[in-house]
Write an enzyme that holds these catalytic residues in place. Structure first.
Site, PDB file in Angstrom:
ATOM      1  CG  ASP A   1     -31.491  10.266  10.805  1.00  0.00           C
ATOM      2  OD1 ASP A   1     -32.468   9.557  10.476  1.00  0.00           O
ATOM      3  OD2 ASP A   1     -30.693  10.743   9.979  1.00  0.00           O
TER       4      ASP A   1
ATOM      5  CG  ASP B   1     -32.099   5.727  -0.903  1.00  0.00           C
ATOM      6  OD1 ASP B   1     -31.179   5.081  -1.444  1.00  0.00           O
ATOM      7  OD2 ASP B   1     -31.885   6.767  -0.268  1.00  0.00           O
TER       8      ASP B   1
END
Length: 453
Positions: free
Chosen positions: A219, A297
């Site tokens: 994305d 992350d």
């Protein structure tokens, strides 16, 4: 070559041993039910489980066979040149490479191949990401594009396949749900993402043996100088052991908060930004054995992983996200992400001297710039007072004061293990009403406090 042959042999041994154990289990399993209907149901269930496992093992065997044939066929070329062209994909778990990879695992050279790994799932809008990557890519040989797809989404797979040999298309083979704690059921997606990242990066660094890679998600849209930026920053990553990544992303990169007229500005940051980032195979050697089951992350932002290292990040982002839909259900998207300014000017980074970003030189130049700037109160900034001072500093001294000042000035106020987004030594640089502001701790700052989270 002996090492590769041994791996193939062990793979075959593993396949045979597993199925022998499975058959032994089925033959020797004692009756668990007196009721014949229950026994029948149990046998059927076991048969179904066995069938699924056998299918998985057949995929594994096909992969072993493919790589065995590859290494046998290309042995002579390897001996002569030290380089190996990867084979075309022959199954859902195969790769469709478009270039060669160097076989040795020594530290990368500045002109090493930098593959772009696109992490994809069920967004058919991956076309927007791939179109921009292919449009701006200066060299197919230097920047092969690998699309790693999870989820088994057929429409997305067809979109990726429509690019033919312009990209590699590999598919994560394990689409099963992951057992998670009861209170994490709603986070199943994060577990699958972590599993996919681990598999994809292992393919890139273990199977294909690339020495570095640029990771983007499906994305993200890239800027015109995306490849130029990474190509120029790559030698810094090789030369400076205090760096562990190069990122295309500025967490505080809203249009009104960046100096769009100076897209060449680059910074060091202690916060792992992600969203288009470059890493070395040596880092994957370090991270893979302890890779997390979920929330990869945020795990990267923990002190145990960061180990005092920093990333390079730009003033103006070289990526922007167009994907509101995802496992985070739009977290931060409406408030921050959709307003990130994507650089639209090509900067010839490879012609610039970026040595100022090495740790010692950067701190010699950057820290005086921050602490020589006059200190101003947030209220004065909000009132647009003392414009004649130019660049100013707002000082915080606690977690609460940082969050209050950040929120008042429009900066992202969350902290991960005490590190502010885009911060370096606790300093966050941004524009506020057209003037440069440093939101900074006192000059005698001694380090991050992980309890500030």
């Amino acid at each position: 070559m002996l090492k590769k042959s041994s791996l193939v042999l062990w793979g075959v041994v593993l396949f045979v041993a597993w199925n022998a154990l499975l058959l032994f289990f089925l033959w020797t399993r004692p009756p668990a039910f007196d009721n014949h209907s229950h026994l029948t149901e149990e046998v059927i269930r076991l048969a179904q489980d066995a069938e699924l496992e056998l299918e998985h093992q057949k995929d594994l065997l096909r992969q072993i066979h493919r790589y065995s044939a590859l290494w046998s066929k290309k042995r002579k070329k390897v001996e002569e040149t030290g380089r190996l062209p990867l084979p075309a994909a022959t199954s859902d778990t195969g790769a469709l490479p478009a270039t060669e990879v160097v076989l040795h695992r020594s530290r990368a050279s500045p002109d090493a191949v930098l593959p772009v790994v696109v992490i994809a799932c069920d967004r058919s809008t991956v076309r927007r990401c791939l179109d921009k990557l292919l449009h701006y890519r200066p060299s197919r040989e230097r920047f092969p594009i690998i699309v790693s797809q999870d989820c088994g989404h057929e429409e997305t797979a067809q979109v990726i396949a429509s690019y033919g040999d312009a990209v590699m298309h590999i598919k994560q083979p394990d689409l099963s749900d992951i057992p998670v704690p009861t209170d994490h059921r709603k986070f199943q997606g994060y577990y699958k993402i972590a599993r996919h990242y681990r598999w994809a990066l292992s393919q890139v660094f273990r199977t294909f043996q690339y020495q570095a890679a640029i990771v983007v998600e499906d994305d993200l849209e890239v800027a015109p100088d995306f490849f130029e930026y990474f190509q120029a920053a790559f030698p810094l990553l090789l030369a400076d052991p205090s760096l562990w990544c190069v990122s295309a992303w500025n967490d505080n990169g809203k249009e009104q908060m960046v100096e769009a007229g100076r897209p060449e500005l680059l910074y060091r940051t202690d916060f792992f930004p992600g969203l288009g980032w470059l890493l070395l195979s040596e880092l994957w050697d370090e991270l893979e054995p302890k890779w997390p089951r979920a929330f990869w992350d945020d795990w990267m932002r923990q002190p145990e992983q960061r180990r005092g290292r920093s990333c390079i990040r730009p003033e103006v982002s070289r990526t922007m996200t167009f994907g509101r839909k995802g496992v985070s259900h739009g977290q931060f998207f409406d408030q921050y992400l959709k307003f990130i300014k994507l650089n639209d000017r090509f900067v010839p980074f490879t012609q610039l001297d970026l040595s100022y970003l090495k740790k010692e030189e950067y701190e010699r130049l950057f820290l005086p710039k921050v602490y020589d700037a006059p200190e101003l109160r947030v209220e004065d900034l909000q009132g647009n007072q003392h414009r004649e001072l130019g660049t100013v500093r707002v000082q915080y001294s606690s977690r609460d004061s940082f969050k209050a000042f950040a929120k008042a000035l429009g900066v992202m106020d969350d902290l991960k293990s005490g590190v502010p987004r885009a911060g370096y030594r606790g300093i966050v640089s941004f524009l506020y009403r057209g003037r440069r502001v440093y939101l900074a701790p006192p000059s005698d700052w001694t380090g991050y406090d992980p309890s500030w989270s």
